[in-house]
Scaffold this active site. Structure first.
Site: not given
Ligand SMILES: *Cc1c(COP(=O)(O)O)cnc(C)c1O
Length: 428
Positions: A144, A239, A267
Site C-alpha cells: 500500500y 516506501d 507515520k
Molecule cells: C500508511 C501508509 C501510507 C499512506 O500514508 P497516509 O498518511 O495514510 O496517507 C503509504 N505507505 C505505507 C507503507 C503506509 O503504511
C-alpha cells in the site's frame, strides 16, 4: 451490551460522515461489528467512550512509537501552539527536523515535508518520472502506498503485468502506467522490465511490507531489485511510511543494508500529527521545485505544530537508541507467547515478525506475499479479533494489517495479552 455509547456515537456519525469514519479500515468492515470510539489515550492504553481501558497494539497505525500523549511531545506542542499554528512562511524548525532526518537516515541529502504518506509516495513517483523522463512504474501486489490513483491497481486476470483499477474513478490511462508484480518475486520483475524496455521510471515497494500483514523481503529479492534498478536506470523507491524511524533510526535501508534512491516517510516522522516526507540524494531532489521543474507544493506543509511533534519524536529516538532494542525484545516476547498458546490449543497459524512489526495469520502455509496472506482463515481472524477485544486488547481490525508495538507497553501488558489469548484460543 459492552459498547453502548460507542454504538450510539457510531450511529450518529453515520448520519453525517460517510460510513461513520474518515478512513475505511476504522469501520471494522473486515472483522464485522461496530467500531469503538476513543475518548483519550495515554501510554500503551486507549480509553474508550464506554469507560474501558484497552491495551493498544496499533499505536495509531504506527506513529505513536513512544506511546500516546508522550510527555515531551505534548509539552512542546502546548508551547508551540501559543506561538501560532500556521504561517505558510519558512521557520527554523523545518531546518532542524530536516537536519535531524538527514542525520538519521542513510543515503539522503535533502528532504521535502508534506502532509501524509499518500502525498509523499505520490510526489516521489512524480519526481522519479520527472528525473528519468520515463512514465511507467512497478509496484507489488499487496503493498500500500496511499490512495493516489497510480497505486489503486490490482492484479487483473491473466498476465500479472496488466492490472485493473481496484477503485472506480481510476482511469484506464492511469492503469496502463502501473505494472504489478508479486512481492518476493524477482523473476516477475525481470520479465516486466524486459517487456517494457526503457520505459520504467521507478520501482516502489514497502521494503518490509506491513499492509498485507507483516511480510519480510527475501534477501535475494531486495538485492536483486537494487541491481535491476542500477542496470536499467530505474529509481528504487522505498516506501518507508511504516518502517521509517520504526525499525531503526535509518529505517529498513539500515536494517536490510540496501540503499534506496528515494525514500518516503509518514507515520512516526509526524509523532502523531499529519506529516509525510520524501527524501533522496541531491542529484535527484534538485529536480524538485523550486530548484527544478518537477512541481510539488502544500499550504500546510512544514506546519509548525506538525514539525514540533515530529522533531520531538525523532529527537527522542536518536537520543534513546536503546528503544529499538527494547521494542524488538518486547515484540519477540509477544511472538513467543502467542505461538506457545496457539500451539497448545492446536490452532494452525503463521506469525511474521520484523523489528516491532508483527502479524498473525491463520494458515499452515508460510506467508510471503499477498496471495499467501489471503489464504488465511478470515472467520478465525474475526473470532480472534473480537475475542481479544472482549478481553480489552485492541488489535488491528484486519488480517492484512500489522501490529505496531509502542515503547510504553510493559511486560505485564504483554503477559496479560498472552493470558487473554489463552482464554479465548479454545474457541478458535
Ligand atoms: C500508511 C501508509 C501510507 C499512506 O500514508 P497516509 O498518511 O495514510 O496517507 C503509504 N505507505 C505505507 C507503507 C503506509 O503504511
Amino acid at each position: 451490551m459492552i459498547y453502548k455509547r460507542s454504538s450510539a456515537l457510531f450511529k450518529e456519525a453515520k448520519q453525517y460522515i460517510v460510513g461513520g469514519v474518515n478512513s475505511p479500515v476504522r469501520a471494522f468492515s473486515a472483522v464485522g461489528g461496530e467500531p469503538i470510539f476513543v475518548k483519550r489515550a495515554k501510554g500503551a492504553y486507549l480509553y474508550d467512550e464506554d469507560n474501558r481501558k484497552l491495551i493498544d497494539y496499533i499505536s495509531s497505525w504506527g506513529p505513536m512509537i513512544l506511546g500516546h500523549a508522550f510527555e515531551p511531545v505534548v509539552k512542546a506542542l502546548v508551547e508551540a501552539t501559543k506561538k501560532g499554528t500556521s504561517y505558510g512562511i519558512p521557520t527554523e524548525l523545518e531546518t532542524k527536523i530536516a537536519k535531524l532526518a538527514v542525520e538519521m537516515v542513510p543515503h539522503i541529502d535533502k528532504i521535502r515535508f508534506v502532509n501524509s504518506g499518500t502525498e509523499a509516495c505520490m510526489s516521489a513517483v512524480r519526481l522519479a518520472r520527472g528525473y528519468t523522463g520515463k512514465d511507467k512504474i512497478i509496484k507489488f501486489a499487496g503493498c500500500y502506498h496511499g490512495h493516489s490513483d497510480a497505486f489503486l491497481i490490482q492484479a487483473g486476470s491473466g498476465a500479472v503485468t496488466f492490472g485493473t483499477p481496484n477503485s472506480p474513478g481510476v482511469t484506464p490511462g492511469t492503469v496502463k502506467d502501473t505494472l504489478l508484480a508479486g512481492y518476493n518475486n524477482l523473476d516477475e520483475v525481470k520479465s516486466i522490465i524486459k517487456a517494457n524496455k526503457d520505459e520504467i521510471a521507478a520501482i516502489i515497494l514497502e521494503p518490509v511490507a506491513g499492509n498485507m500483514g507483516c511480510i519480510i523481503p527475501e534477501e535475494s529479492f531486495i538485492k536483486g531489485l537494487r541491481e535491476l534498478c542500477d542496470e536499467h536506470d530505474i529509481v528504487l523507491i522505498f516506501d518507508e511510511v511504516m518502517t521509517g524511524f520504526r525499525l531503526a533510526k535509518g529505517g529498513a535501508q539500515e536494517t536490510l543494508g540496501i540503499k534506496a534512491d528515494l525514500v518516503c516517510f509518514g507515520k512516526v516522522i509526524g509523532g502523531g500529527l499529519p506529516v509525510g516526507a520524501f527524501a533522496g540524494p541531491q542529484h535527484i531532489m534538485s529536480h524538485l521545485a523550486p530548484e527544478g521543474p518537477v512541481y510539488q507544493a502544500g499550504t500546510l506543509s512544514g506546519n509548525p505544530l506538525a514539525m514540533t511533534a515530529g522533531y520531538e519524536t525523532l529527537k527522542y529516538l536518536i537520543e534513546h537508541p536503546e528503544i529499538y532494542h527494547s521494542l524488538e525484545e518486547k515484540t519477540k516476547y509477544l511472538h513467543t507467547g502467542i505461538e506457545k498458546v496457539l500451539n497448545k490449543h492446536g490452532v494452525e497459524h503463521q506469525i511474521n515478525r520484523y523489528g516491532s512489526m508483527l502479524s498473525v495469520h491463520f494458515t499452515d502455509e508460510p506467508v510471503s506475499d499477498f496471495e499467501s496472506a489471503a489464504k488465511g482463515n478470515n472467520q478465525k481472524f474475526k473470532d480472534y479479533f473480537h475475542g481479544m477485544l472482549k478481553q480489552s486488547v485492541y488489535l488491528p481490525p484486519s488480517a492484512f494489517e500489522s501490529y505496531f508495538l509502542n515503547d510504553a507497553l510493559t511486560y505485564e501488558d504483554l503477559d496479560y495479552t498472552i493470558k487473554a489469548l489463552d482464554e479465548i484460543a479454545i474457541s478458535l
